[in-house]
Design an enzyme around this catalytic site. Structure first.
Site, PDB file in Angstrom:
ATOM      1  N   GLU A   1      16.455 -66.542 -17.121  1.00 41.12           N
ATOM      2  CA  GLU A   1      17.475 -65.768 -17.836  1.00 41.12           C
ATOM      3  C   GLU A   1      16.755 -64.981 -18.933  1.00 41.12           C
ATOM      4  O   GLU A   1      16.933 -65.207 -20.121  1.00 41.12           O
ATOM      5  CB  GLU A   1      18.495 -66.740 -18.457  1.00 41.12           C
ATOM      6  CG  GLU A   1      19.688 -66.083 -19.116  1.00 41.12           C
ATOM      7  CD  GLU A   1      20.545 -67.101 -19.871  1.00 41.12           C
ATOM      8  OE1 GLU A   1      21.529 -66.675 -20.466  1.00 41.12           O
ATOM      9  OE2 GLU A   1      20.225 -68.301 -19.864  1.00 41.12           O
TER      10      GLU A   1
ATOM     11  N   GLU B   1      13.006 -57.446 -22.559  1.00 38.06           N
ATOM     12  CA  GLU B   1      12.625 -58.719 -23.174  1.00 38.06           C
ATOM     13  C   GLU B   1      11.464 -59.363 -22.405  1.00 38.06           C
ATOM     14  O   GLU B   1      11.242 -60.569 -22.464  1.00 38.06           O
ATOM     15  CB  GLU B   1      13.838 -59.653 -23.266  1.00 38.06           C
ATOM     16  CG  GLU B   1      14.886 -59.141 -24.266  1.00 38.06           C
ATOM     17  CD  GLU B   1      16.042 -60.084 -24.479  1.00 38.06           C
ATOM     18  OE1 GLU B   1      15.996 -61.233 -23.978  1.00 38.06           O
ATOM     19  OE2 GLU B   1      17.010 -59.678 -25.146  1.00 38.06           O
TER      20      GLU B   1
END
Length: 650
Positions: A450, A459
């Site tokens: 995730e 990210e």
């Protein structure tokens, strides 16, 4: 009082309705009539007698030669809070600072400065500037820009007619396009995009196309002035608006744009009986008789009251609307408990993950098999994906062995407590380690992560999963299996001014996470970068470059691009998707807002003149960063060169 406080709307989201009035020397009586008796929330009122001209004053032809300005009473006739809350000043409509008549031009400049100085003295929140008289407004804008430099907090609303029409010229083969947005754009460019310069739109009986109207929701519109002659008459004789006008007014409500009613009544409202439930809100015959525009106000209130309450998700997001946030750096920084908790509340996301894991387990293990599947959650956080994995195993009747890998030692404490609390000790092994450096005792059948950001890869999901790929079997499954970033050009005046307020280069070269609200989306999204996992290509590089071209439709008209909104869409497993790209967004999911890439200098685009944008994803030994620029219709600087302002740390 406001049009109404609705269930599901914050108090700050209440909507207000004002009324445009003529000059009145008795300001207290004007307020009493329009607010107490009429039910309006504020007045849009001239502050100075419209017969006043400085050149006549000098000759002693008015006011007995007195130099006292003919304003509507002294500042003492109302309390400071009444002036601030209930009066928007209206600058004299006769002023024309671009007139060929020098006396008129000089009178206009003096009067404009005097009236705004008086409004500032009264601590008014806003003043309405008259619409420019012609296509040229350079001197008007120059004077307004001078005033803005010394203004405290008061806003100046430039009155702009809402129109975009084609008119036949004298040449039978020539068509002139009248677009009031061009007038606004010219004025605000001359005033250097000043944050205290806003718009009051004059809504006329005829409306431009929906695409043309959409541009204004990304601009700094503060008020919409609706004229009584824009109203139709319903079967019972009451004023009403066309479906297109109704939709526009609802859009104004949604964007905190105040409504102002203007003009004389053009409806003879029947007085015998009023249907309070259908067309009226808390009114009576006496009040309709007392204020000539009451029936128009009641109709506007009715439109507000019949709006659907905000869904729970949007109520949660209210405080984040158009608020610039720096993206998370979960690889470089350890997330706090509050951040984990916010994301863990997004049940929709984990339902999608559970569906993907269930499908992968069914594909991986036949019904009759008793094999145990090794599943690794890399970046386990406080355990929501571990829970989703175990629920998928229970749902499908498959056996699991789970490794929960997490680099944040604080989150590992929570993970250990969760495993004990749920009795998962025989199934779940916790690994306190960076996934890129873990020497696993065995390889995974399924790797679950995730690590997605608002732009998909921002990210560093590619770098993390590339580093963890060695612990995945050759035929193993990665969830997610791929993700793609998307961008689209936007008008976002508020966001641009918020970035500009920092007065430095760094903020203009930073990408922000933001709940987009007061923006205009100028063209459909286009894909930028795609990453696939596992990645077995021989030449692995996560550097990317993409050149995109966006076209604006003719019926939209010209528009200002303040930057680019970014989104992602991820394929978790086969047909199970997760994402925020508007056309395919996962419903009711709030874990991700869009990302915003600003432009140092906004770019004006015209129909038929494509917008060409270049995006780079650059990789260095210790950081990853984006660079972006526009190359058509004009060339911009390359933003964030060498990651000098914004990067994501490895």
């Amino acid at each position: 009082m406001p049009l109404g406080d609705k269930a599901g709307w914050e108090k700050s989201e209440s909507r207000y309705c004002g009324v445009e009035t003529e000059f009145d020397n008795d300001m207290p009586q004007l307020l009493s009539f329009n607010l107490s008796s009429g039910g309006f929330d504020f007045v849009l009122a001239p502050l100075m007698n419209p017969t006043y001209r400085p050149s006549l004053m000098e000759k002693g032809k008015t006011c007995g030669g007195s130099c006292v300005l003919p304003v509507a009473g002294s500042d003492l006739v109302l309390s400071p809070s009444q002036w601030s809350s209930h009066v928007v000043g209206k600058i004299s409509s006769w002023i024309d600072l671009d007139s060929e008549d020098e006396t008129l031009r000089m009178d206009s400049e003096i009067t404009l400065k005097q009236e705004i100085a008086w409004a500032n003295h009264l601590s008014l929140q806003a003043c309405l500037l008259p619409s420019p008289k012609g296509a040229s407004c350079a001197n008007y804008a120059r004077c307004v820009n001078q005033i803005l430099q010394g203004l405290n907090s008061m806003q100046l609303w430039l009155r702009i007619p809402l129109m975009k029409t084609e008119e036949d010229s004298t040449d039978i083969n020539s068509i002139n396009l009248i677009d009031s947005w061009e007038l606004w754009n010219s004025f605000r460019l001359l005033c250097e995009h000043h944050s205290q310069l806003a718009i009051a739109l004059d809504v006329l009986s005829s409306l431009p196309s929906a695409n043309s109207l959409g541009r204004w929701f990304g601009e700094s519109v503060r008020a919409a002035i609706i004229h009584t002659d824009s109203f139709l008459t319903n079967a019972r004789g009451y004023p009403c608006l066309s479906k297109r006008h109704q939709k526009l007014i609802t859009g104004f409500f949604n964007h905190s744009i105040q409504i102002v009613l203007s003009g004389k009544p053009v409806h003879s409202v029947p007085m015998e009986s009023l249907d309070l439930s259908a067309n009226h809100l808390d009114c009576n015959v006496e009040s309709v008789q007392r204020h000539p525009l009451r029936s128009y106000l009641d109709y506007v209130g009715y439109l507000f009251q019949r709006m659907d309450p905000l869904p729970e998700q949007e109520r949660f997001e209210l405080g984040y609307r158009d608020f610039l946030q720096s993206p998370l750096q979960p690889l470089m920084d350890n997330l706090e408990a509050q951040t984990y908790e916010t994301f863990e509340k997004d049940s929709v996301k984990y339902i999608q993950y559970q569906r993907a894991i269930s499908k992968a387990l069914l594909d991986r293990v036949p019904d009759e098999a008793t094999v145990t599947t090794v599943l690794m959650v890399v970046g386990a956080g406080r355990g929501p994906l571990v829970r989703a994995s175990l629920q998928a195993a229970e749902e499908t009747g498959r056996k699991l062995k789970v490794y929960a890998v997490e680099k944040n030692p604080n989150a590992v404490v929570t993970l250990q407590s969760l495993v004990k609390l749920e009795g998962w000790e025989d199934i779940v092994t916790i690994i306190s380690c960076d996934m890129r450096h873990w020497d696993a005792p065995e390889k995974a059948d399924i790797l679950v992560s995730e690590l997605l950001g608002s732009f998909g890869d921002n990210e560093l999901s590619p770098e993390c999963l590339d580093g963890a790929q060695r612990i995945l079997k050759q035929d193993g499954i990665s969830i997610p299996s791929s993700y793609t970033s998307f961008i689209q050009p936007v008008t976002a005046s508020k966001l641009y001014n918020d970035v500009k307020a920092h007065k430095d280069l760094v903020h203009f070269e930073t990408a922000y996470v933001v709940k987009l609200h007061n923006v205009a989306l100028l063209a459909p999204c286009q894909p930028v970068f795609t990453f696939t996992h596992p990645n077995y290509t021989t030449k692995k590089s996560n550097q990317r470059y993409k050149k995109l071209q966006f076209d604006i439709t003719n019926d939209t008209g010209s528009a200002m691009v303040h930057g680019f909104a970014g989104y992602f869409d991820a394929e978790l497993y086969k047909d199970i998707h997760l994402g925020i790209e508007p056309s395919t967004a996962t419903p009711n999911m709030f874990s991700w807002f869009a990302i915003f890439f600003p432009l140092r200098t906004p770019v004006c685009i015209h129909p038929g003149s494509p917008l060409e944008v270049n995006f780079w994803r650059c990789c260095g030994p210790s950081k990853v960063w984006y660079e972006w620029c526009v190359t058509s219709p004009v060339s911009s600087a390359i933003h964030n060169s060498n990651g000098r302002s914004y990067w994501v740390g490895l």
